[in-house]
Structures are given as structure tokens and as C-alpha cells.
Enzyme design. Structure first.
Site, PDB file in Angstrom:
ATOM      1  N   ARG A 156      50.172  -7.577 -50.536  1.00 49.47           N
ATOM      2  CA  ARG A 156      50.577  -6.528 -49.598  1.00 49.47           C
ATOM      3  C   ARG A 156      52.075  -6.552 -49.332  1.00 49.47           C
ATOM      4  NH1 ARG A 156      45.278  -6.545 -45.652  1.00 49.47           N
ATOM      5  NH2 ARG A 156      44.280  -4.768 -46.662  1.00 49.47           N
ATOM      6  N   LYS A 199      25.677  -1.841 -47.685  1.00 51.22           N
ATOM      7  CA  LYS A 199      24.829  -0.939 -46.894  1.00 51.22           C
ATOM      8  C   LYS A 199      25.082   0.525 -47.228  1.00 51.22           C
ATOM      9  CE  LYS A 199      24.016  -2.276 -42.554  1.00 51.22           C
ATOM     10  NZ  LYS A 199      24.422  -2.542 -41.158  1.00 51.22           N
ATOM     11  N   GLY A 211      37.917  -2.943 -49.766  1.00 55.03           N
ATOM     12  CA  GLY A 211      38.505  -4.274 -49.736  1.00 55.03           C
ATOM     13  C   GLY A 211      37.872  -5.227 -50.740  1.00 55.03           C
ATOM     14  N   GLY A 252      39.264   0.242 -45.396  1.00 59.15           N
ATOM     15  CA  GLY A 252      38.718   1.228 -44.468  1.00 59.15           C
ATOM     16  C   GLY A 252      39.391   2.585 -44.601  1.00 59.15           C
TER      17      GLY A 252
HETATM   18  P1  ADP Z   1      34.103  -2.668 -50.072  1.00 60.46           P
HETATM   19  O1  ADP Z   1      34.752  -3.675 -49.152  1.00 60.46           O
HETATM   20  O2  ADP Z   1      34.676  -2.727 -51.450  1.00 60.46           O
HETATM   21  O3  ADP Z   1      34.100  -1.287 -49.478  1.00 60.46           O
HETATM   22  P2  ADP Z   1      31.493  -3.191 -49.070  1.00 60.46           P
HETATM   23  O4  ADP Z   1      32.116  -3.824 -47.874  1.00 60.46           O
HETATM   24  O5  ADP Z   1      30.817  -1.911 -48.907  1.00 60.46           O
HETATM   25  O6  ADP Z   1      32.585  -3.075 -50.233  1.00 60.46           O
HETATM   26  O7  ADP Z   1      30.424  -4.165 -49.701  1.00 60.46           O
HETATM   27  C1  ADP Z   1      30.758  -5.434 -50.184  1.00 60.46           C
HETATM   28  C2  ADP Z   1      29.641  -6.396 -49.971  1.00 60.46           C
HETATM   29  O8  ADP Z   1      28.414  -5.917 -50.504  1.00 60.46           O
HETATM   30  C3  ADP Z   1      29.910  -7.706 -50.678  1.00 60.46           C
HETATM   31  O9  ADP Z   1      30.144  -8.712 -49.705  1.00 60.46           O
HETATM   32  C4  ADP Z   1      28.633  -7.971 -51.474  1.00 60.46           C
HETATM   33  O10 ADP Z   1      28.187  -9.302 -51.391  1.00 60.46           O
HETATM   34  C5  ADP Z   1      27.640  -7.026 -50.818  1.00 60.46           C
HETATM   35  N1  ADP Z   1      26.527  -6.684 -51.736  1.00 60.46           N
HETATM   36  C6  ADP Z   1      26.619  -6.126 -52.949  1.00 60.46           C
HETATM   37  N2  ADP Z   1      25.393  -6.011 -53.522  1.00 60.46           N
HETATM   38  C7  ADP Z   1      24.506  -6.525 -52.649  1.00 60.46           C
HETATM   39  C8  ADP Z   1      23.081  -6.695 -52.662  1.00 60.46           C
HETATM   40  N3  ADP Z   1      22.359  -6.325 -53.709  1.00 60.46           N
HETATM   41  N4  ADP Z   1      22.508  -7.253 -51.580  1.00 60.46           N
HETATM   42  C9  ADP Z   1      23.251  -7.636 -50.527  1.00 60.46           C
HETATM   43  N5  ADP Z   1      24.593  -7.503 -50.449  1.00 60.46           N
HETATM   44  C10 ADP Z   1      25.218  -6.951 -51.493  1.00 60.46           C
HETATM   45 MG    MG Z   2      34.048  -4.446 -47.264  1.00 55.85          MG
END
Ligand code: ADP
Ligand code: MG
Length: 397
Positions: free
Chosen positions: A42, A202, A354, A377
Site C-alpha cells: 500500500r 457468504k 481483500g 470493501g
Molecule cells: P474477499 O475478501 O476477497 O472479498 P471474502 O471475504 O468474501 O473474499 O471471502 C474470503 C473467505 O471465504 C476466505 O477466508 C475463505 O476461507 C472463505 N471461503 C471460501 N470458500 C469457502 C468454503 N467453501 N467454506 C467456507 N469458507 C470459505
Molecule cells: Mg474478505
């Protein structure tokens, strides 16, 4: 991507900066380990705007938040960042022990041409997150001009991202401009075919983005925990997997809306485990054959191959959300496979989120993508089509 479209906001290029004190809101919210900067990505991303200001005879007065302090907390001081920033800029950086008041004013007064001032963590003051007008005015009083380069904080209306713009002329920095341009172009006028790869834990956190992207999409590839809810909507028994029951109808509605217009691909095989742990017993099976008591923790190799093939025809790809629990080695292959597939494309490829950015960085693939957003976010909110308060507050071009 087609020749740089305007983001509709004035940038640092559009204003006179010579001889001015410039309050530069950067996103220097870096991970620290043992009081030292653990990852300076960053800081590096913030350098082009700082260098521009220095090269054009301005005094950068840099401010940022770091972590989530409740009041003053020396373990979240930006002091270690000042040292690293100075090394990267190859210029002297004066650190002010408070972001407003006498310490800030004295550092600014003491700064010689070519030097930079870094102010202490904004969040040591509750007025920052409360967007308190008095605190915003105190910050603004330090400078003649405000430049916002903190895309990662632009989805929050805080004193340093929104409040100050009521008291100073406000323009975008280069990182802010780049981030908004890539993400805005994808959500408004993407090269086609346009594919979205959406994963993460989620579905409830991704619905708004999927719904906003859907009318522009040609291809939607789903993975991660959120895909389980879609699988349930199609009648698959996902056993002990994470499912948001109250979102099954929403998932069904999205599949209905997509039908005939957007190709939606769901996992056809998965890696499941008897426990959420790196040493769990695992099975790789068709999605319809997850063993009783097991939970899906990654997409399988057949799915990676199918998604890789489907992505070949995309001219633009946006990826948000890992395909599995990549933090645990047995469930990292799906995300790594998709990262490699996207990196190999000759297309506009943008990563937001992230954890997704972490996946790409850990594989060393960031340089092979068009853009990896620094704002988790904030990038998700842009994919949802929302106006970011920190962007909206800048002067129109
Ligand atoms: P980002 O930060 O890239 O937006 P998210 O915060 O939406 O991504 O999701 C990331 C999290 O999702 C990771 O910590 C990962 O472990 C979790 N994850 C991915 N697949 C699964 C799964 N099948 N079951 C539970 N958690 C999951
Ligand atoms: Mg995340």
C-alpha cells in the site's frame, strides 16, 4: 481497456500544486509485525501521487488510518511507516506525533522543500470515524488543497475522506483515479464477453454485486462457500457445508434471471472435509456425491478445468472472492487454479476483494493482471454500483 475514460472528478493534474501544502489522504493501513512494516504494497501504491506533488513543488502532508485503535494506541502508530516511506521515496519524511494541532503544525512549519510530512494515525481521534466537523476543520486547516488517494477508505464517510472536502478544494490522486476508472468501466461499459468469478464465504455479502453485474454479464462462475447456497437452490445435497438457508430463494431468483442470457457455472466437483482443519480427512467427489458429514471447502479439479475453458472467450474478467478456504493448504488449489487461468488471459482482468488479492499476491501473479484493487470493501461497493462517499465528495471535472 479502451483509452483512459475520465472518472468525472478533478484530479491532481487539474490543479496548481506548486508552493502549496497538500493534505494527502493515503491508504497506509499496512500490516505490522513486531513494530515493523510487514507488507509495503500500500505504501508503494501511494508513491506516484507523492512523487508528483514533490516534483511539482508542493509539500505533501500525508495522513492515513492504521488498524482500529480505540483512542491513542502506540502499537498502531504510523511511525514505522514514516521510515519505510522515506526509503521508498528516497526523500526525508518528517513524522508528526499527532495528526492535528501543534505537533502537526510544527512539522509542517519545519519542512523544507522536497521533504514530506507524515501525520500520526487519524483514528487516534474519535472525530475521524465520526466525521466530526470540528476535527475535519482542524485537519483542513493544515493545508491549502486536499488530494484523496485512499481508495481503500473511500467507501467510508469519515473526516479525512469526506469531512475535509467541505473546507478545502478536493481532487483525486493517481491511485484513486486508477482504481475508480478500472472498476467503473467494468460496471458500466465492460469489454464483452464479460465474465465475473464470484466466491468467498457468504452469499449474503455478494448478492448486491451479482445483481448489479448481472445485466452486463455474459458469464458468471461461482465458487467458494457462497456457491453452496446456489447448489442447494438447484437441489444438491451439500451435507454439512456452510449454507445460508434464508438466501436460497435469492439464489434461485438470480439463476432464473440469468437463464438464457448469462451462462452461470456452478461447481461440478468439490473437495470436502470432515472438519474445518488443515489435517482433516478430505474427499474429491462430484458435487452430488459429498459424503455424509462432510463440508465443501474447495472447488475440484474438473471445475477448475471447466472454468478455465469457459474463461477463454472472455474479454474482461472481474474476480471477487476465493474459490475455497485457501488459507488451509488442502483447500487452496481451486483458488490458485482460477488465479492462474485469469492471469493467462489476454483480456482486461480485475481483482477486487481483500482475500482474493491475497491469493493473487501469494502466487506472484499480480503483475500479470490488469488491476488488483487495493480496496476490498470499496471495490465490492463499486461492483454493487454504489457511489463511494469519498469519491462523490471530490470536485467534478
Ligand atoms: P474477499 O475478501 O476477497 O472479498 P471474502 O471475504 O468474501 O473474499 O471471502 C474470503 C473467505 O471465504 C476466505 O477466508 C475463505 O476461507 C472463505 N471461503 C471460501 N470458500 C469457502 C468454503 N467453501 N467454506 C467456507 N469458507 C470459505
Ligand atoms: Mg474478505
Amino acid at each position: 481497456m479502451s483509452a483512459a475514460p475520465s472518472i468525472g472528478k478533478k484530479t491532481v493534474r487539474d490543479v496548481e500544486v506548486a508552493g502549496k501544502r497538500v493534505l494527502l489522504r493515503a491508504d497506509l493501513n499496512v500490516p505490522l509485525a513486531d513494530g515493523a512494516v510487514a507488507d509495503d504494497t500500500r505504501i508503494r501504491e501511494s508513491l506516484p501521487t507523492m512523487r508528483y506533488l514533490l516534483d511539482h513543488g508542493a509539500l505533501p502532508v500525508v495522513c492515513s488510518h492504521l488498524g482500529r485503535p480505540k483512542g491513542r494506541d502506540e502499537s498502531l502508530s504510523l511511525a514505522p511507516v514514516a521510515g519505510r516511506l522515506g526509503n521508498l521515496l528516497d526523500r526525508e519524511v518528517l513524522f508528526a506525533g499527532d495528526c492535528v494541532g501543534a505537533p502537526a503544525e510544527e512539522a509542517i512549519r519545519a519542512a523544507a522543500p522536497g521533504q514530506t510530512v507524515l501525520l500520526e494515525n487519524l483514528r487516534f481521534h474519535p472525530g475521524e470515524e465520526a466525521n466530526d466537523p470540528a476535527f475535519a476543520r482542524a485537519l483542513a486547516s493544515l493545508a491549502d488543497l486536499y488530494v484523496d488517494d485512499a481508495f481503500g477508505a473511500a467507501h467510508r464517510a469519515h473526516a479525512s475522506t469526506e469531512g475535509v472536502t467541505h473546507y478545502l478544494p478536493a481532487v483525486a490522486g493517481f491511485l484513486m483515479e486508477k482504481e475508480v476508472r478500472y472498476l467503473q468501466t467494468l460496471v458500466t461499459d465492460p469489454p464483452r464477453p464479460f465474465a465475473a468469478v464470484i466466491g468467498g464465504a457468504k452469499v449474503s455479502t455478494k448478492i448486491a454485486a451479482i445483481e448489479h453485474l448481472l445485466p452486463k454479464l455474459d458469464l458468471l462462475l461461482l465458487g467458494g462457500g457462497m456457491a453452496n447456497t446456489f447448489l442447494v437452490a438447484t437441489g444438491v445435497d451439500v451435507r454439512m457445508s456452510l449454507v445460508e438457508r434464508e438466501q436460497v430463494d435469492v439464489a434461485r431468483r438470480i439463476l432464473d434471471r440469468a437463464r438464457g442470457r448469462v451462462d452461470v457455472l456452478l461447481p461440478v466437483d468439490v473437495v470436502s472435509a470432515d472438519r474445518f482443519a488443515a489435517d482433516a480427512s478430505t474427499e474429491t467427489t462430484p458435487v452430488t456425491a459429498v459424503p455424509p458429514g462432510y463440508m465443501i471447502l474447495d472447488i475440484g479439479p474438473t471445475t477448475v478445468a471447466a472454468y478455465t475453458r469457459a474463461l477463454q472467450r472472455a474479454q474482461a474478467v472481474v474476480w471477487n472472492g476465493p474459490m475455497g478456504v485457501f488459507e488451509l493448504e488442502p483447500f487452496a488449489a481451486g483458488s490458485a487454479g482460477i488465479a492462474r487461468a485469469i492471469a493467462a488471459l489476454d483480456a482486461t482482468t480485475v481483482v477486487g476483494g481483500g482475500e482474493t488479492a491475497q491469493v493473487v499476491a501469494s502466487l506472484g501473479l499480480a503483475p500479470r493482471l490488469t488491476h488488483v484493487s487495493t480496496g476490498g470493501g470499496a471495490s465490492l461497493e463499486m461492483l454493487e454500483g454504489r457511489q463511494l462517499p469519498g469519491v462523490a465528495a471530490l470536485m467534478d471535472a
